[in-house]
Motif scaffolding. Structure first.
Motif, mmCIF file in Angstrom:
data_model
loop_
_atom_site.group_PDB
_atom_site.id
_atom_site.type_symbol
_atom_site.label_atom_id
_atom_site.label_comp_id
_atom_site.label_asym_id
_atom_site.label_seq_id
_atom_site.Cartn_x
_atom_site.Cartn_y
_atom_site.Cartn_z
ATOM 1 N N GLY A 194 -24.313 18.259 29.220
ATOM 2 C CA GLY A 194 -24.321 18.324 27.769
ATOM 3 C C GLY A 194 -22.938 18.091 27.207
ATOM 4 O O GLY A 194 -22.077 17.470 27.844
ATOM 5 N N SER A 195 -22.712 18.573 25.985
ATOM 6 C CA SER A 195 -21.438 18.360 25.308
ATOM 7 C C SER A 195 -21.045 19.598 24.513
ATOM 8 O O SER A 195 -21.880 20.459 24.218
ATOM 9 C CB SER A 195 -21.518 17.146 24.374
ATOM 10 O OG SER A 195 -22.461 17.374 23.338
ATOM 11 N N VAL A 196 -19.762 19.662 24.167
ATOM 12 C CA VAL A 196 -19.227 20.738 23.324
ATOM 13 C C VAL A 196 -18.346 20.090 22.266
ATOM 14 O O VAL A 196 -17.901 18.946 22.431
ATOM 15 C CB VAL A 196 -18.410 21.761 24.141
ATOM 16 C CG1 VAL A 196 -19.300 22.489 25.138
ATOM 17 C CG2 VAL A 196 -17.247 21.083 24.854
ATOM 18 N N PRO A 197 -18.086 20.773 21.145
ATOM 19 C CA PRO A 197 -17.203 20.197 20.112
ATOM 20 C C PRO A 197 -15.840 19.836 20.686
ATOM 21 O O PRO A 197 -15.280 20.565 21.504
ATOM 22 C CB PRO A 197 -17.094 21.325 19.081
ATOM 23 C CG PRO A 197 -18.335 22.134 19.279
ATOM 24 C CD PRO A 197 -18.624 22.079 20.748
ATOM 25 N N ALA A 198 -15.326 18.700 20.249
ATOM 26 C CA ALA A 198 -14.023 18.252 20.749
ATOM 27 C C ALA A 198 -12.916 19.201 20.321
ATOM 28 O O ALA A 198 -11.968 19.443 21.058
ATOM 29 C CB ALA A 198 -13.728 16.846 20.251
ATOM 30 N N SER A 199 -13.023 19.746 19.109
ATOM 31 C CA SER A 199 -11.996 20.625 18.582
ATOM 32 C C SER A 199 -12.622 21.589 17.582
ATOM 33 O O SER A 199 -13.603 21.246 16.916
ATOM 34 C CB SER A 199 -10.891 19.827 17.863
ATOM 35 O OG SER A 199 -10.312 18.881 18.717
ATOM 36 N N PRO A 200 -12.089 22.771 17.491
ATOM 37 C CA PRO A 200 -12.569 23.692 16.459
ATOM 38 C C PRO A 200 -12.086 23.252 15.085
ATOM 39 O O PRO A 200 -10.907 22.966 14.888
ATOM 40 C CB PRO A 200 -11.950 25.036 16.865
ATOM 41 C CG PRO A 200 -10.749 24.676 17.653
ATOM 42 C CD PRO A 200 -11.057 23.381 18.349
ATOM 43 N N GLN A 201 -12.992 23.173 14.123
ATOM 44 C CA GLN A 201 -12.655 22.745 12.771
ATOM 45 C C GLN A 201 -12.286 23.956 11.915
ATOM 46 O O GLN A 201 -13.016 24.939 11.879
ATOM 47 C CB GLN A 201 -13.855 22.054 12.129
ATOM 48 C CG GLN A 201 -14.475 20.959 12.979
ATOM 49 C CD GLN A 201 -13.629 19.711 12.975
ATOM 50 O OE1 GLN A 201 -13.383 19.138 11.920
ATOM 51 N NE2 GLN A 201 -13.197 19.288 14.135
ATOM 52 N N PRO A 202 -11.166 23.929 11.199
ATOM 53 C CA PRO A 202 -10.890 25.013 10.257
ATOM 54 C C PRO A 202 -11.897 24.959 9.114
ATOM 55 O O PRO A 202 -12.030 23.941 8.444
ATOM 56 C CB PRO A 202 -9.472 24.704 9.770
ATOM 57 C CG PRO A 202 -9.311 23.240 9.965
ATOM 58 C CD PRO A 202 -10.134 22.887 11.167
ATOM 59 N N THR A 203 -12.626 26.029 8.906
ATOM 60 C CA THR A 203 -13.663 26.036 7.869
ATOM 61 C C THR A 203 -13.322 27.062 6.786
ATOM 62 O O THR A 203 -12.526 26.782 5.913
ATOM 63 C CB THR A 203 -15.042 26.303 8.486
ATOM 64 O OG1 THR A 203 -15.005 27.511 9.263
ATOM 65 C CG2 THR A 203 -15.457 25.155 9.394
ATOM 66 N N GLN A 204 -13.887 28.258 6.856
ATOM 67 C CA GLN A 204 -13.674 29.237 5.784
ATOM 68 C C GLN A 204 -12.495 30.158 6.088
ATOM 69 O O GLN A 204 -12.357 30.683 7.182
ATOM 70 C CB GLN A 204 -14.926 30.092 5.573
ATOM 71 C CG GLN A 204 -14.774 31.092 4.433
ATOM 72 C CD GLN A 204 -15.965 32.007 4.281
ATOM 73 O OE1 GLN A 204 -16.854 32.034 5.129
ATOM 74 N NE2 GLN A 204 -16.002 32.767 3.205
ATOM 75 N N SER A 205 -11.648 30.357 5.080
ATOM 76 C CA SER A 205 -10.561 31.324 5.138
ATOM 77 C C SER A 205 -10.640 32.176 3.881
ATOM 78 O O SER A 205 -10.538 31.654 2.771
ATOM 79 C CB SER A 205 -9.200 30.636 5.201
ATOM 80 O OG SER A 205 -9.135 29.717 6.271
#
Length: 438
Positions: free
Chosen positions: A155-166
């Motif tokens: 399978g696959s996983v996200p390439a990088s964590p995206q900054p979302t809510q702060s």
């Protein structure tokens, strides 16, 4: 590029980007400070530390209570409407944060006798709110194919964590005691009880939520003689112990060891010290002008470290390396009528955030603040105040030569290159009532 160990992604490599730049700035002042503590402060661009007259000056300098003849209570709200956007390789993107944020503005002054007074302020001197959609930054978008069985789970996983809510909501309860040394000089001592009501720092693959308490102190003095007055106010630094929960949103990444499992977590949030100096002069009985200088000790905001309660694991460690920053403020009050006062203000606030650790969580930059407002006496001790401020950020055309290496911290890297724009509208409404003193 991510590093594989025995067919697994390196947990250390990916953890650095989980919450990168989780506390970067606010909509109204340098760093994540919100210096608008009263409606009068909004209108005068926070130039009130040397004002012995206005009730809205007390949160900026509690020693001012000694120059008030009556006790009084004031309550109001600060509304903040921030807008952030970035133009980068994938186009134009707007932050999807809340349209309007609301913060309390409550002040009370009690005249005990001719020498002693007490006060209480409740406001929100620090805060943060922004949300980015996951496709905003192209270098952080995509996925990585995992080795198929028996070498890996496939399978696959996200390439990088995206900054979302702060999101960061900090309420400061400030009880103070004031002593009038003479008719011209007063001093005050108080406590800062910080309550982190909400701390939410999310990415596309993790969530971190919590709350906590921190303690500090404040000292102030005010001198007033004839048309001239001068004031000083100091708030100490403080550390809020944030306790909460860390959640891993991708089970596969936990399985391969790229993420720590969900658990309770702790964060030490360092708040900066603040020093304000001001001088005020009444040019005429109706017109007064004040100039303030503020220094904020952002150099104490060096590192964010999140620790989990499973074996004391460090879930995240990030160096911010901010600089101390100045603000220059000019305020004016004009008594239009006996019952009505007009207020105007301008401030230039410096950013503490350099390019080396620039963050997209809320892009910070130098800014201009313009304020206008009115105070009107309704009679029988009642007073109504309204204020408006426009905050204009200088555009930040951010370009980094530091390459983004996959799982490393995204702060200060070319992954977040772009042209950032921001502005904010602030509205303050407040009503107060005075009472006979002792």
């Amino acid at each position: 590029m991510y590093v594989f160990h025995n067919g697994h992604l390196s947990a250390l490599a990916i953890s650095g980007a989980i919450l990168g730049g989780c506390l970067s700035s606010s909509a109204t002042a340098s760093g994540f400070a919100v210096p608008e503590l009263s409606t009068a402060g909004i209108a005068t661009a926070n130039a009130l530390v040397a004002n012995p007259v206005e009730r809205g000056a007390v949160p900026y300098n509690p020693a001012a209570i000694a120059f008030h003849d009556q006790s009084w209570l004031s309550a109001g709200s600060l509304l903040i409407g921030p807008t952030f956007s970035v133009d980068n390789a994938s186009g134009s993107h707007d932050s999807a944060g809340a349209d309007w944020l609301v913060a309390p503005m409550i002040q009370a002054a009690i005249r005990i006798n001719e020498r002693w007074s007490a006060g209480l302020s409740v406001n929100a001197p620090f805060g943060l709110e922004t949300r980015w959609k996951t496709e905003t930054f192209p270098p952080l978008t995509g996925s990585i194919q995992l080795p198929p069985p028996p070498l890996g789970p496939g399978g696959s996983v996200p390439a990088s964590p995206q900054p979302t809510q702060s999101n960061l909501e900090i309420i400061d309860f400030t009880p103070t005691v004031t002593y009038a040394i003479s008719d011209e000089l007063a001093v005050a001592l108080g406590a800062d009880i910080y309550w982190a009501k909400s701390a939410t720092l999310n990415s596309s693959i993790t969530q971190l939520e919590g709350d906590g308490i921190g303690l500090g102190f404040n000292l102030s003095a005010l001198y007033a003689k004839g048309p001239f007055s001068a004031g000083i106010n100091f708030h100490s630094s403080s550390t809020i112990k944030v306790d909460g929960s860390y959640s891993a949103l991708n089970p596969t990444m936990v399985l391969i060891g790229a993420l720590q499992p969900s658990q309770t977590a702790e964060l030490d949030l360092d708040l900066p010290w603040r020093l304000q100096l001001g001088a005020r002069y009444e040019l005429t009985p109706a017109l007064a002008v004040e100039f303030d200088w503020t220094r904020t000790g952002w150099s104490s905001f060096e590192e964010i470290q999140v620790k989990g309660d499973l074996n004391g694991a460090t879930l995240f460690a990030d160096v911010n390396d901010w600089d101390d920053a100045n603000a220059y403020r000019l305020g004016m009050t004009y008594q239009l009528q006996e019952q009505t006062q007009l207020r105007f203000g301008y401030s230039f606030d410096e950013t503490p955030q350099g390019d080396a650790h620039f963050s997209a969580r809320v892009p910070d930059n130098d800014r201009h603040l313009f304020g206008i407002g009115v105070g009107h006496s309704l009679g029988d001790g009642w007073q109504l105040e309204a204020g408006y401020m426009y905050v204009m950020f200088l555009d930040r055309n951010y370009r980094s030569a530091k390459p983004y290496l996959g799982g490393s911290d995204i702060n200060g890297t070319d992954a977040i290159n772009g042209d950032y724009e921001a502005n904010a509208h602030l509205i303050g409404l407040e009503v107060s009532k005075s009472f006979d003193a002792f």
